[in-house]
Design an enzyme around this catalytic site. Structure first.
Site, PDB file in Angstrom:
ATOM      1  N   HIS A  56       0.837  -1.214   0.000  1.00 47.56           N
ATOM      2  CA  HIS A  56       0.000   0.000   0.000  1.00 47.56           C
ATOM      3  C   HIS A  56       0.865   1.255   0.000  1.00 47.56           C
ATOM      4  CE1 HIS A  56      -3.934   2.015   0.897  1.00 47.56           C
ATOM      5  NE2 HIS A  56      -3.058   3.011   1.041  1.00 47.56           N
ATOM      6  N   HIS A  58       1.444   5.443  -2.038  1.00 48.81           N
ATOM      7  CA  HIS A  58       0.941   6.523  -2.909  1.00 48.81           C
ATOM      8  C   HIS A  58       2.141   7.184  -3.578  1.00 48.81           C
ATOM      9  CE1 HIS A  58      -3.273   6.516  -1.479  1.00 48.81           C
ATOM     10  NE2 HIS A  58      -2.707   5.977  -0.420  1.00 48.81           N
ATOM     11  N   GLN A 151      -9.621   9.351  -5.252  1.00 52.27           N
ATOM     12  CA  GLN A 151      -9.322  10.031  -3.981  1.00 52.27           C
ATOM     13  C   GLN A 151     -10.474  10.916  -3.499  1.00 52.27           C
ATOM     14  OE1 GLN A 151      -5.956  10.689  -1.830  1.00 52.27           O
ATOM     15  NE2 GLN A 151      -7.906  10.867  -0.767  1.00 52.27           N
ATOM     16  N   HIS A 209      -9.269   1.648  -0.101  1.00 52.88           N
ATOM     17  CA  HIS A 209      -9.171   2.334   1.178  1.00 52.88           C
ATOM     18  C   HIS A 209     -10.537   2.138   1.829  1.00 52.88           C
ATOM     19  CE1 HIS A 209      -5.768   4.212  -0.731  1.00 52.88           C
ATOM     20  NE2 HIS A 209      -5.461   4.870   0.353  1.00 52.88           N
ATOM     21  N   GLU A 212     -11.148   4.191   6.787  1.00 55.82           N
ATOM     22  CA  GLU A 212      -9.988   4.881   7.374  1.00 55.82           C
ATOM     23  C   GLU A 212     -10.539   6.013   8.229  1.00 55.82           C
ATOM     24  OE1 GLU A 212      -7.087   6.393   4.641  1.00 55.82           O
ATOM     25  OE2 GLU A 212      -5.652   6.865   6.220  1.00 55.82           O
ATOM     26  N   ASP A 308       2.347   3.236   2.893  1.00 61.10           N
ATOM     27  CA  ASP A 308       1.304   4.227   2.606  1.00 61.10           C
ATOM     28  C   ASP A 308       1.885   5.555   2.121  1.00 61.10           C
ATOM     29  OD1 ASP A 308      -1.207   5.290   2.287  1.00 61.10           O
ATOM     30  OD2 ASP A 308      -1.733   5.330   4.403  1.00 61.10           O
TER      31      ASP A 308
HETATM   32 ZN   LIG Z   1      -3.504   5.029   1.261  1.00 62.42          ZN
END
Ligand SMILES: [Zn+2]
Length: 427
Positions: A56, A58, A151, A209, A212, A308
Site C-alpha cells: 500500500h 501513494h 481520492q 481504502h 480509514e 502508505d
Molecule cells: Zn492510502
C-alpha cells in the site's frame, strides 16, 4: 553456477544454507551445496530473505512534503484538502522525477515490489500517465502494481467513475475505492457494489481504502466482504486501513472477522500512518487507531503492513524502509511474542507478495533470484535493528549494497566494533 550465497539463515529458521543462482532464478537451496560459481558471497550466518513488498503506497504524492504547505492539523482530511490544492500544479516531469527517486530509495532498502494507488480524480490523468511511465522504467529492478484510486470519492466526484475506467483502459492493474469518504453510509456501500461489479466484469483485483476512520459505525469492510462473496472475487480483494475496526463494538467484530475470513479479503494495515492520523479527534485516552492485526491473523486473514506515505501531505517521515513499518506495526499491535514478531516480518514480505499475486516470489528452487541479505541473525533481529541491507539481488544481479554499522573509535587496543547482536554468532 553464476552465484552462490554460502551459510545463510532463512526466515523459516533453517541455518547453514547455501543458495545457488543461475539465469536469474534460484537453482538450489540446501546445506553445503557442492557447486562452483563465478561469484560467491559469504552470508556469515546472516539472514537471507525474499525482498520486501509494500502492498500500500501513494507514489504520485511521495516526496511532495511541504508543497504547497505542511499539514497543520495532521489529519487525513486536511491531507486530502492539501493534495487537492497541489493537484492542479502537478507536472508529469515532477511526478516522474519524484517517483523515480523514491524507487531508488526502495531498491537500496531491499523493497522490490510496490502496489501504489494513483489518484484518478484529476481529469487530465497526469499522475496515471506518469506512474505508468515509471512502472515501465523501473521494471528491470522493481515490480510496480497500480491501483486506480478515486481520492475525491467515486460518487462524490462527478468524473471519478469515468476516469477510473479510463485509467484501467490505459493499463492500471487494480480497482480502488474510498467508501468512507462518500457523503453517506449508503453512498459508501453503493460505491463498493459498483466497483466490485466492475472488477468482476473485467477480471480485475480490488484494493479499497476502507473505513480509514475512528467512527465505529463505519462498516464498509462488511459490504466489501459481502460483495466479494456474492461476486466470487475470493483471493482478489484487499481492504486497506480498516482502522474503524479498532473502535468497533467487540460483539460486532466477532461476527465480522469470520465474514472477512470466509470472503478471502486480505487486510492491509499502515502502522506509521494509522498511528499518526487516527485518534486526532480524541483528547485522552487517545486511540491507536490501527486495525485489529493479531485478531485478523488468528482468524486466517492474510494481513500486510504497508508504508502508505513517505514525505507527502499526510506524513513527513519515512524512507522506503519496510523494517521501519514492521517495527511500528509490532509496537502499535503489541505483537511482542517471538511468533508475533516473526509474523510482523511476514507482513512486509510473504503476505504482501501473496496479496499482489507476485509470480516466482520466495526462496524455493525455481523462484526469481530476488534476495536480501540482512545484517541480522533472524527476522526478529532484522526488525529490532532495522538491519543494514548488506546485499540486494534482483533476478540474480546485485542492485544495492550497504555496509554494516561500525564504531571507529580509533583508540589504542580498541578495535572497531558495533556488535548489536544479543544472541551473537561466530564471525
Ligand atoms: Zn492510502
Amino acid at each position: 553456477m553464476e552465484f552462490v550465497i554460502r551459510n545463510a539463515t532463512l526466515p523459516d529458521g533453517r541455518t547453514g544454507i547455501d543458495i545457488a543462482v543461475q539465469e536469474g532464478r534460484i537453482a538450489a537451496v540446501a546445506p553445503r551445496l557442492a557447486v562452483t560459481a563465478a561469484r560467491e558471497i559469504d552470508a556469515e550466518g546472516d539472514l537471507v530473505a525474499p525482498p520486501f513488498v509494500d502492498a500500500h503506497f501513494h507514489m504520485d504524492a511521495t516526496l511532495s512534503y511541504g508543497l504547497p504547505r505542511v499539514n497543520a492539523s495532521g489529519t487525513l482530511l486536511e491531507g486530502i484538502a492539501l493534495w487537492g490544492e497541489l493537484k492542479p500544479a502537478l507536472t508529469q516531469e515532477a511526478l516522474v522525477e519524484r517517483a523515480m527517486r523514491y524507487c531508488d530509495w526502495a531498491v537500496a532498502r531491499g523493497l522490490l515490489a510496490i502496489r501504489t494507488h494513483v489518484d484518478v480524480c484529476d481529469d487530465r490523468l497526469l499522475a496515471v500517465e506518469a506512474l505508468l511511465e515509471v512502472k515501465r522504467r523501473v521494471a528491470p529492478y522493481l515490480d510496480m502494481q497500480l491501483v486506480a484510486f478515486p481520492q475525491d470519492g467515486l460518487l462524490r466526484s462527478p468524473t471519478a467513475l469515468a476516469n477510473l475506467k479510463r485509467a484501467i483502459g490505459m493499463g492500471v492493474d487494480v480497482v480502488g475505492g474510498i467508501p468512507h469518504f462518500e457523503r453517506t453510509m449508503a453512498d459508501g456501500a453503493e460505491s463498493v457494489r459498483v466497483l466490485c461489479e466492475f472488477a468482476a466484469a473485467q477480471g480485475l483485483m480490488v484494493d479499497m481504502h476502507c473505513d480509514e476512520s475512528d467512527d465505529p459505525l463505519s462498516r464498509h469492510i462488511e459490504t466489501l466482504a459481502f460483495e466479494t462473496n456474492r461476486l466470487g472475487l475470493h483471493g482478489r480483494v484487499a481492504g486497506s486501513h480498516l482502522t474503524s475496526m479498532h473502535s468497533m463494538d467487540n460483539y460486532y467484530v466477532s461476527k465480522l472477522l469470520p465474514l472477512i475470513a470466509e470472503s478471502g479479503v486480505a487486510a492491509i494495515a499502515n502502522p506509521l500512518i494509522n498511528i499518526t492520523l487516527q485518534g486526532r479527534h480524541d483528547t485522552y485516552p487517545k486511540r491507536r487507531g490501527m486495525t485489529r492485526v493479531p485478531e485478523l491473523m488468528a482468524a486466517g486473514v492474510t494481513v500486510a503492513f504497508g508504508h502508505d506515505c513517505v514525505m507527502d501531505p499526510w506524513y513527513g517521515m519515512g524512507s522506503g524502509d519496510m523494517l521501519e513499518v514492521a517495527h511500528m506495526g509490532l509496537h502499535v499491535a503489541q505483537m511482542t511474542s517471538q511468533q508475533a514478531m516473526r509474523a510482523c516480518f511476514a507482513a512486509v514480505t510473504e503476505n504482501p507478495a501473496r496479496i499482489l499475486g507476485l509470480e516466482g516470489y520466495g526462496l524455493e528452487p525455481g523462484c526469481h533470484a530476488d534476495l536480501v541479505l540482512l545484517d541480522a541473525a533472524d527476522p526478529v533481529e532484522a526488525i529490532r535493528l532495522r538491519a543494514a541491507r548488506r546485499m540486494v539481488m534482483r533476478r540474480g544481479r546485485i542492485v544495492a549494497e550497504s555496509p554494516r554499522a561500525v564504531a571507529r573509535l580509533d583508540l589504542p587496543g580498541r578495535p572497531a566494533s558495533a556488535d548489536f547482536r544479543q544472541l551473537g554468532k561466530a564471525r
